[in-house]
Design a protein around this motif. Structure first.
Motif, mmCIF file in Angstrom:
data_model
loop_
_atom_site.group_PDB
_atom_site.id
_atom_site.type_symbol
_atom_site.label_atom_id
_atom_site.label_comp_id
_atom_site.label_asym_id
_atom_site.label_seq_id
_atom_site.Cartn_x
_atom_site.Cartn_y
_atom_site.Cartn_z
ATOM 1 N N GLU A 74 25.613 25.052 72.667
ATOM 2 C CA GLU A 74 26.650 24.020 72.701
ATOM 3 C C GLU A 74 27.874 24.585 73.406
ATOM 4 O O GLU A 74 28.403 25.631 73.022
ATOM 5 C CB GLU A 74 27.020 23.585 71.289
ATOM 6 C CG GLU A 74 27.965 22.411 71.225
ATOM 7 C CD GLU A 74 27.312 21.086 71.603
ATOM 8 O OE1 GLU A 74 28.033 20.205 72.138
ATOM 9 O OE2 GLU A 74 26.102 20.922 71.377
ATOM 10 N N SER A 132 34.540 22.237 74.610
ATOM 11 C CA SER A 132 35.193 21.258 75.481
ATOM 12 C C SER A 132 36.389 21.922 76.162
ATOM 13 O O SER A 132 36.827 23.013 75.781
ATOM 14 C CB SER A 132 35.637 20.043 74.672
ATOM 15 O OG SER A 132 36.567 20.423 73.673
ATOM 16 N N HIS A 175 26.756 20.540 67.302
ATOM 17 C CA HIS A 175 27.575 19.706 68.181
ATOM 18 C C HIS A 175 28.864 19.286 67.483
ATOM 19 O O HIS A 175 29.960 19.412 68.036
ATOM 20 C CB HIS A 175 26.771 18.476 68.614
ATOM 21 C CG HIS A 175 27.545 17.518 69.472
ATOM 22 N ND1 HIS A 175 27.885 17.787 70.779
ATOM 23 C CD2 HIS A 175 28.069 16.286 69.187
ATOM 24 C CE1 HIS A 175 28.573 16.771 71.277
ATOM 25 N NE2 HIS A 175 28.705 15.856 70.331
ATOM 26 N N LYS A 176 28.748 18.809 66.264
ATOM 27 C CA LYS A 176 29.934 18.377 65.527
ATOM 28 C C LYS A 176 30.807 19.565 65.131
ATOM 29 O O LYS A 176 32.042 19.489 65.156
ATOM 30 C CB LYS A 176 29.524 17.563 64.304
ATOM 31 C CG LYS A 176 29.000 16.171 64.641
ATOM 32 C CD LYS A 176 28.780 15.343 63.405
ATOM 33 C CE LYS A 176 28.385 13.912 63.766
ATOM 34 N NZ LYS A 176 29.519 13.156 64.367
ATOM 35 N N THR A 183 31.190 22.303 66.759
ATOM 36 C CA THR A 183 31.920 22.735 67.948
ATOM 37 C C THR A 183 33.123 21.844 68.202
ATOM 38 O O THR A 183 34.196 22.323 68.593
ATOM 39 C CB THR A 183 30.982 22.728 69.167
ATOM 40 O OG1 THR A 183 29.880 23.612 68.924
ATOM 41 C CG2 THR A 183 31.707 23.176 70.428
ATOM 42 N N ALA A 208 20.879 20.968 65.820
ATOM 43 C CA ALA A 208 21.555 20.668 67.090
ATOM 44 C C ALA A 208 22.726 19.717 66.880
ATOM 45 O O ALA A 208 23.812 19.906 67.457
ATOM 46 C CB ALA A 208 20.551 20.080 68.080
ATOM 47 N N GLU A 209 22.524 18.699 66.057
ATOM 48 C CA GLU A 209 23.588 17.729 65.787
ATOM 49 C C GLU A 209 24.724 18.383 64.997
ATOM 50 O O GLU A 209 25.910 18.123 65.256
ATOM 51 C CB GLU A 209 23.034 16.549 65.014
ATOM 52 C CG GLU A 209 21.974 15.742 65.760
ATOM 53 C CD GLU A 209 21.320 14.707 64.867
ATOM 54 O OE1 GLU A 209 21.579 13.505 65.079
ATOM 55 O OE2 GLU A 209 20.563 15.092 63.950
#
Length: 290
Positions: free
Chosen positions: A228, A231, A265-266, A268, A261-262
């Motif tokens: 991941e 941003s 993602h959150k 991060t 994975a989900e």
């Protein structure tokens, strides 16, 4: 699922200010702020900073009932010097969190419901806290044991790292710590994939989280590897970013039931928000990451 976080409570002190921190507290606070229930198992000095810390922890909504208040040892302090965007830490020693104690009543309370236990390697620098944690592990049955390797100064050894690997089911390290763990384990020419394979074969660890600073993070599970990216945010400070990722991964994985994975993602997204704000525990609403 409630999170019990074991280890240091301390104040991160800068030139002109101080903020409440310590990885275990940061993790407990973020887990609570995201919507979970958490408690901190630690100790504070019977001093001004200890009183300030206790009041702040209660305001954060973290269960403070398992914090010991000690007369003869001061509250923890970490003097932080920023080298660019990286932080260097100087800890007082001994500090109250080197004298963490635990009662049979606390053991009974923990065992009432399923729970996750978090600890980091730094909390094991003293024999007393090490033995307390060892007793907790022997007397309870956590659903998961999340261990964060925090290699600070000389406050670790091969025996401490071995203890961490022996007791973890989820391990978090940064990319600089891969070689340290490989050397301790006797793995030659080691990379992240080879380390994870070794952990699967030789320990109870089923998940490996690796943080890579501005290059994001990796999550290895038996289902494979997930990467991941971070941003593009303006970095204010990095203190507590990894702790927020740990807390958010646990919350979304085990409280919300998301796949690895989900959850990464959150997690991060939460960590990106933290590095864009001052302090290890900036306030936010969990709806920001829904």
């Amino acid at each position: 699922m409630k999170l019990y976080s074991f280890g240091e409570i301390l104040f991160d002190t800068f030139e002109d200010t101080h903020t409440l921190g310590g990885a275990p507290l940061n993790v407990a606070a973020h887990y609570k702020q995201l919507g979970g229930e958490s408690a901190i198992i630690s100790a504070l000095g019977h001093d001004v900073l200890g009183q300030e810390a206790f009041q702040s922890i209660e305001k954060l909504g973290v269960d403070a009932s398992m914090i010991s208040i000690l007369e003869k040892v001061p509250t923890g302090i970490a003097e932080i010097t920023m080298n660019g965007k990286d932080a260097d830490y100087e800890f007082n020693y001994p500090a109250a969190w080197d004298r963490i104690d635990f009662s049979d009543d606390d053991i009974d309370a923990i065992n009432e419901n399923p729970f996750i236990l978090y600890f980091g390697s730094l909390a094991l620098r003293s024999t007393e806290s090490f033995l307390t944690l060892d007793s907790i592990l022997a007397s309870t049955s956590p659903e998961e044991v999340f261990v964060d390797i925090n290699l600070r100064k000389d406050f670790y050894s091969d025996s401490i790292l071995g203890f961490c690997l022996d007791n973890a089911t989820i391990l978090k390290i940064n990319e600089d710590e891969i070689n340290v763990i490989c050397d301790m384990a006797g793995i030659e020419n080691c990379d992240a994939e080879e380390l994870f394979d070794w952990l699967l074969e030789n320990t109870a660890i089923h998940t490996l989280l690796i943080t890579r600073g501005k290059h994001g993070s990796d999550c290895f599970t038996t289902e494979g590897k997930v990467h991941e990216n971070c941003s593009d945010v303006k970095v204010v400070d990095t203190v507590g970013a990894g702790d927020s990722l740990s807390a958010a991964y646990l919350f979304y994985r085990y409280e919300k039931g998301l796949k690895a994975a989900e959850a990464l993602h959150k997690a991060t997204a939460v960590a990106d928000y933290v590095v864009g704000n001052k302090g290890a525990i900036p306030l936010y609403s969990p709806e920001m990451f829904s």
